[in-house]
Design an enzyme around this catalytic site. Sequence first.
Site, short mmCIF file in Angstrom:
data_model
loop_
_atom_site.label_atom_id
_atom_site.label_comp_id
_atom_site.label_asym_id
_atom_site.label_seq_id
_atom_site.Cartn_x
_atom_site.Cartn_y
_atom_site.Cartn_z
N ASP A 84 0.83 -1.21 0.00
CA ASP A 84 0.00 0.00 0.00
C ASP A 84 0.86 1.27 0.00
O ASP A 84 1.85 1.35 0.75
CB ASP A 84 -0.87 -0.03 1.26
CG ASP A 84 -1.99 1.00 1.25
OD1 ASP A 84 -2.88 0.89 0.39
OD2 ASP A 84 -1.98 1.91 2.10
N GLU A 141 2.10 -0.50 -4.86
CA GLU A 141 1.16 0.54 -5.27
C GLU A 141 1.91 1.85 -5.11
O GLU A 141 2.13 2.31 -3.99
CB GLU A 141 -0.08 0.52 -4.37
CG GLU A 141 -1.11 1.55 -4.84
CD GLU A 141 -1.93 2.17 -3.71
OE1 GLU A 141 -3.04 2.63 -4.00
OE2 GLU A 141 -1.46 2.22 -2.56
C1 NOJ Z 1 -4.41 2.94 -1.00
C2 NOJ Z 1 -5.57 2.04 -0.80
O1 NOJ Z 1 -5.84 1.36 -2.00
C3 NOJ Z 1 -6.70 2.91 -0.33
O2 NOJ Z 1 -7.92 2.22 -0.32
C4 NOJ Z 1 -6.36 3.45 1.03
O3 NOJ Z 1 -7.34 4.36 1.46
C5 NOJ Z 1 -5.01 4.18 1.00
N1 NOJ Z 1 -4.01 3.47 0.28
C6 NOJ Z 1 -4.50 4.40 2.40
O4 NOJ Z 1 -4.12 3.18 2.97
#
Ligand code: NOJ
Length: 577
Positions: A219, A296
């Site tokens: 993440d 990500e």
């Molecule tokens: C990316 C995640 O995909 C999203 O859903 C989340 O709110 C943020 N990161 C914070 O963790």
Amino acid sequence: MTTTAPPTRVHAASRPDSPWWRQAVIYQIYPRSWADSDGDGVGDLPGITARLPYLRDLGVDSVWLSPFYTSPQADAGYDVANYRDVDPLYGTLADADILLAAAHDLGLKVIVDLVPNHSSDEHPWFRAALLAGPGSPERERYLFREGRGPDGDLPPNNWQCVFGGSAWSRVTSEDGQWYLHLFDIRQPDFNWENPEVRAEFEDILRFWLDRGVDGFRVDVANALIKEAGLPDWDEPLHLLGDDEGVVHEPNGKRAPMWDQDGVHEIYRAWRRVLNSYNPIDADGYSGEHDRILCGEAWVDSQERIARYVREDEMHQAFNFDFLKTQWRADDLRNGIASSYAAADSVGAPTTWVLSNHDVVRHASRLGLPVGTKRPNGIGVGDPQPDTALGLRRARAATALMLALPGSAYLYQGEELGLPDSTDMPDDVRQDPTWPRSGHTERGRDGARVPMPWEGNRPSYGFGPSDQTWLPQPASYAALAVDRQADVEGSTLELYRALLATRRERGLGVGSLSWWEGLSEDVLAFVNASAAGERNLVITNFGVEPVVVPEGAQALLSSSPLGDGGAVPTDTTVWLTW
Ligand code: NOJ
Ligand code: CA
Ligand code: MG
């Protein structure tokens, strides 16, 4: 067919026996919303396990599970209070073990989510930090700072939180200190300069690797390191950047909270941990059991993404190009070419994504007029997408994506052609984006509605009761799995055919060359296997039907073909000859 020009090579074929993650189709399960076993209206791990055979039959290689860890659910589980346990809402650690074993028995890999940028405010470390007070080692695990102004009652800098409002919250005025949260107020950012934080996460990796997971989706991998001194930054922080991709690096200046060079050292250390589970030097090593990292990283350019997948860092990073691209042949062509150029420069597979839990589903996004700015949620009173057009384009987009070499991510329900819920009452929304933006951005709930499995059942078969944590639109009944299974022409059957054909013909490891000479409203390419088997893929973005080369046989198409096999508007066809 009129062209005689030789095809232009964009990407070379990979070895047919490449490791699985170079070509895998990975299906994202959002645990809250996939299948509920106990009728409380929230999906859970036993629900997932029971439905896994559906994914084997769909033909994907792997699942990625969004977070199911102990969490107060302030950001739907992306606020983790215990990284080594399962939230009772979703089940138990034993349920996670059962899920893993069942998936592996079905030949499915399991990737879990890792949320290293921030914890929940209920994490024991954060609680201890609050209690221990300013100057304590406990506070050094997070980003606590003194405020500005004579009384310290102004935030330490001007950073905005991604969900809206200041990125700083003050503990109390007596305490005096503020803590940084790039996301919700209940998601304090860790201090990744602290070796204790690094050691903790390496241990968390091992905890899940020892339980048998096949990898991690990391993440906001681009956020862990902040520029020293936390300098002011005047730009808002959008999720995924904006459509022009300028939020992180306007005027050539890098945002102090995103994509700092220091993050790479962290991923090199993690890769060493994963490599210790991947027996690269063993006899007969095939990569078949590789454990992987997928980052990500919301960064502006393909070149910056490529830095996350250098040989000694992650295996994959999300390529969000298709989330941002408008439905125009040229835009897609450019995005595809630049994606391969960047990934190939470091020997990594590129990835493709059309939908996930953070964006309006592509069946709705593509039903908005071309050129519309990508909305952060659609709700009552907003311009509504054209449902039929959106679905037609979504099917064409997916058929295009699944013909591309590399790895592709599917988001649960897209195989049913689900639209977003675009008329959800505002008072049932759960995404912190809606309140934190002062009710200006509706946020992501529309993409997170529970799955319809059986059109005639309460909650459309999501669970044994009529409870669902977000309401399902009435249109989901006709899109339920049981209404589409074995129905010719259904979106579910299209996905099954795409995935089966992609696998049979090795499209994930093929080469890619543009097929030139068709109208500029057409995107056409050849995906050829290392053995020379050629697949011609044509997407028609224009109005005029496209005549296909003589002797070419259609393998499948996203909408019915016209007279003589001509490709109608907003349609993708796969051909062989
Ligand atoms: C990316 C995640 O995909 C999203 O859903 C989340 O709110 C943020 N990161 C914070 O963790
Ligand atoms: Ca449940
Ligand atoms: Mg329960």
